[in-house]
Design an enzyme around this catalytic site. Sequence first.
Site, short mmCIF file in Angstrom:
data_model
loop_
_atom_site.label_atom_id
_atom_site.label_comp_id
_atom_site.label_asym_id
_atom_site.label_seq_id
_atom_site.Cartn_x
_atom_site.Cartn_y
_atom_site.Cartn_z
N ASP A 1 -12.39 2.80 1.94
CA ASP A 1 -11.37 3.38 2.83
C ASP A 1 -10.54 4.42 2.08
O ASP A 1 -9.31 4.47 2.24
CB ASP A 1 -10.44 2.29 3.38
CG ASP A 1 -11.18 1.18 4.09
OD1 ASP A 1 -12.29 1.43 4.57
OD2 ASP A 1 -10.65 0.05 4.15
N THR B 1 0.84 -1.20 0.00
CA THR B 1 0.00 0.00 0.00
C THR B 1 0.87 1.24 0.00
O THR B 1 0.63 2.20 -0.74
CB THR B 1 -0.92 0.01 1.24
OG1 THR B 1 -1.73 -1.17 1.23
CG2 THR B 1 -1.81 1.23 1.26
N ARG C 1 -15.04 3.51 9.06
CA ARG C 1 -14.99 2.28 9.86
C ARG C 1 -13.66 2.23 10.59
O ARG C 1 -12.66 2.86 10.17
CB ARG C 1 -15.19 1.05 8.98
CG ARG C 1 -14.13 0.82 7.90
CD ARG C 1 -14.37 -0.51 7.18
NE ARG C 1 -13.38 -0.74 6.14
CZ ARG C 1 -13.16 -1.95 5.60
NH1 ARG C 1 -13.83 -3.00 6.02
NH2 ARG C 1 -12.25 -2.10 4.64
N GLN D 1 -5.71 -2.14 -2.95
CA GLN D 1 -5.16 -0.86 -2.50
C GLN D 1 -4.30 -0.24 -3.59
O GLN D 1 -3.38 -0.89 -4.12
CB GLN D 1 -4.32 -1.06 -1.23
CG GLN D 1 -5.10 -1.63 -0.06
CD GLN D 1 -5.00 -3.14 0.04
OE1 GLN D 1 -5.12 -3.85 -0.96
NE2 GLN D 1 -4.78 -3.64 1.26
N TRP E 1 -10.31 1.24 11.48
CA TRP E 1 -9.13 0.47 11.06
C TRP E 1 -8.28 0.11 12.28
O TRP E 1 -7.74 -0.99 12.37
CB TRP E 1 -8.33 1.33 10.07
CG TRP E 1 -7.10 0.67 9.52
CD1 TRP E 1 -6.88 -0.67 9.35
CD2 TRP E 1 -5.93 1.33 9.04
NE1 TRP E 1 -5.65 -0.89 8.79
CE2 TRP E 1 -5.04 0.32 8.59
CE3 TRP E 1 -5.56 2.66 8.93
CZ2 TRP E 1 -3.79 0.62 8.06
CZ3 TRP E 1 -4.31 2.96 8.38
CH2 TRP E 1 -3.44 1.96 7.96
N GLN F 1 -9.80 2.19 -4.26
CA GLN F 1 -9.52 1.81 -2.88
C GLN F 1 -8.23 2.49 -2.41
O GLN F 1 -7.21 2.47 -3.09
CB GLN F 1 -9.37 0.29 -2.75
CG GLN F 1 -9.13 -0.18 -1.32
CD GLN F 1 -9.15 -1.69 -1.17
OE1 GLN F 1 -9.49 -2.42 -2.11
NE2 GLN F 1 -8.78 -2.20 -0.01
N ASP F 2 -8.30 3.12 -1.22
CA ASP F 2 -7.13 3.76 -0.60
C ASP F 2 -6.57 4.91 -1.43
O ASP F 2 -5.35 5.03 -1.59
CB ASP F 2 -6.03 2.73 -0.33
CG ASP F 2 -6.39 1.75 0.78
OD1 ASP F 2 -7.55 1.75 1.20
OD2 ASP F 2 -5.51 1.00 1.21
#
Length: 544
Positions: free
Chosen positions: A381, A307, A449, A337, A451, A359-360
């Site tokens: 996220d 990531t 959410r 990610q 992490w 994502q990310d």
Amino acid sequence: MTNMRSLLVASTILFFFFSSSCSFVLSSNEPASGSGRDISWWCNTTPHPEPCNYFMEHRSPHSSPPRDRTNFRHMMVQGTLNQAFNSHMQVQQLGSKCNNSSQEKSIWSDCCKLYEDTIFQLNRTLEGIDSSNQGINCSNFDVQTWLSTALTNIEMCQLGFQDLNLTDFISPETSSNNLSQLISNSLAINGGMLTSPEETGANTTGSDEFPSWFSVHDRKLLQSSVVKANIVVAKDGSGNYRTVQAAINVAAKRRSKSARFVIYVKRGVYTENIEVGIGNDNIMMIGDGMRKTVITGSRSVGGGYTTYSSATAGIDGLKFIARGITFRNTAGPRKGQAVALRSASDLSVFYRCAFVGYQDTLFVLSQRQFYKQSYIYGTIDFIFGNAAVVFQSCIIYARLPTHGQANVITAQGRNDPYQNTGISFHSCQILAAPDLSPSIKTVKTYLGRPWMQYSRTVYMKSYLGALVSPLGWSTWDGSKYALNTLYYGEYKNYGPAASTRYRVKWKGYHVITSTSEASRFTVGTFIAGKSWLPATGVPFTAGI
């Protein structure tokens, strides 16, 4: 984001953690004098007394016990720095065990940089709290920021092993490393010395103005339509260089990094991955507008990167400023990610920029950051990390995820109760991107959410579009993880999904009704913006 439970498994492989209570609170009312107290007494006031006792007792055998809490803090940070050097050496030795695997080399490279930055953060902390360094202006709030970053770096190194399923790639020598707990102790000791928001130079007036860490010179640069650049980047050859990284490399070689260095990136699509490294400070990168100047890449975890290393742009140098640029990752929703921008730049500003991915998308890794009038696009996220960050007057667009997935806007990574980190949205808009709009009744979108255990995110005076679920917030993969220890808050939001009637009933969720409580998450208080933002020239609202 990596599954939290799997990440914790990975972390126990990398570090041996002594058992401790998370309910530890260092009283700010303890006597300042430590006369007659031995090191064991002082260590027993920390969340992790065993490593404290071990490392304090193994320092110079003739050292005296701490005189007071200030002295104890200095000794703890010094001991933590010593251990960070040892840990960095162990990480460097892992390089010989990579077996020519590109994935192993990627993780190793990430960890080397992260441990190097941990040493940098601990060094600047030690210099800042050293009473003999008269020329250094350092507040306890600064110290808490730098220590928070040091701890986050260790956790991010662990994350890489889980990203690529290489938890067996570990040196036995590192299994007894308790650097994380020593940093946590330092955070707790310094946290007990924090007094009030006023200590940070907070100003909670509601007027639009420039943060004090933004110099008059930077303010003029940021607002001016005509900027005299040190270097011009142009794909057509009309500038000094054709690539952004070439200009960054020149900036890194300049003798003094204390003056602002302006890189003008002309309109064009620049397909490259860029890095502004540690020590390459005071870079200002100005484009021709977020629709005209685009820096784009396509790295992803699905493509074999961590990531951390998937980022199209990775920013570590202090006081970075960007204006009028899009940072994009085109890996797509199926590659996992895929970061567009990763920032660990303290006192950094992104003004009228865009961050585009799935994502990310935006990795607000650490330190104090401010985003103004910017656009962030993503699915899962897509704003995540453990910085102390405020988004003001930004537009957040949720996109259409892959079939069966839900959107989650934030995954905040605070994992220690003394870290002064979190994500704050102030006067923003949460909207559906054009590809999601027809599906908002079938695709769920959540505000965030947890992490990490002490995840902290707040939405204030923001427009919540109809795409947001009535529940507001999501658990981590259906578990009850962190529901009592997180802090999620909403204050005077408006729009179709602003009603809190059907919100989650977790202990850590708060409908904020107090102005003073909401003020904790403003630019003035949360990121001490009055002390540094005016120098950047970005207009901001200090208070509610």
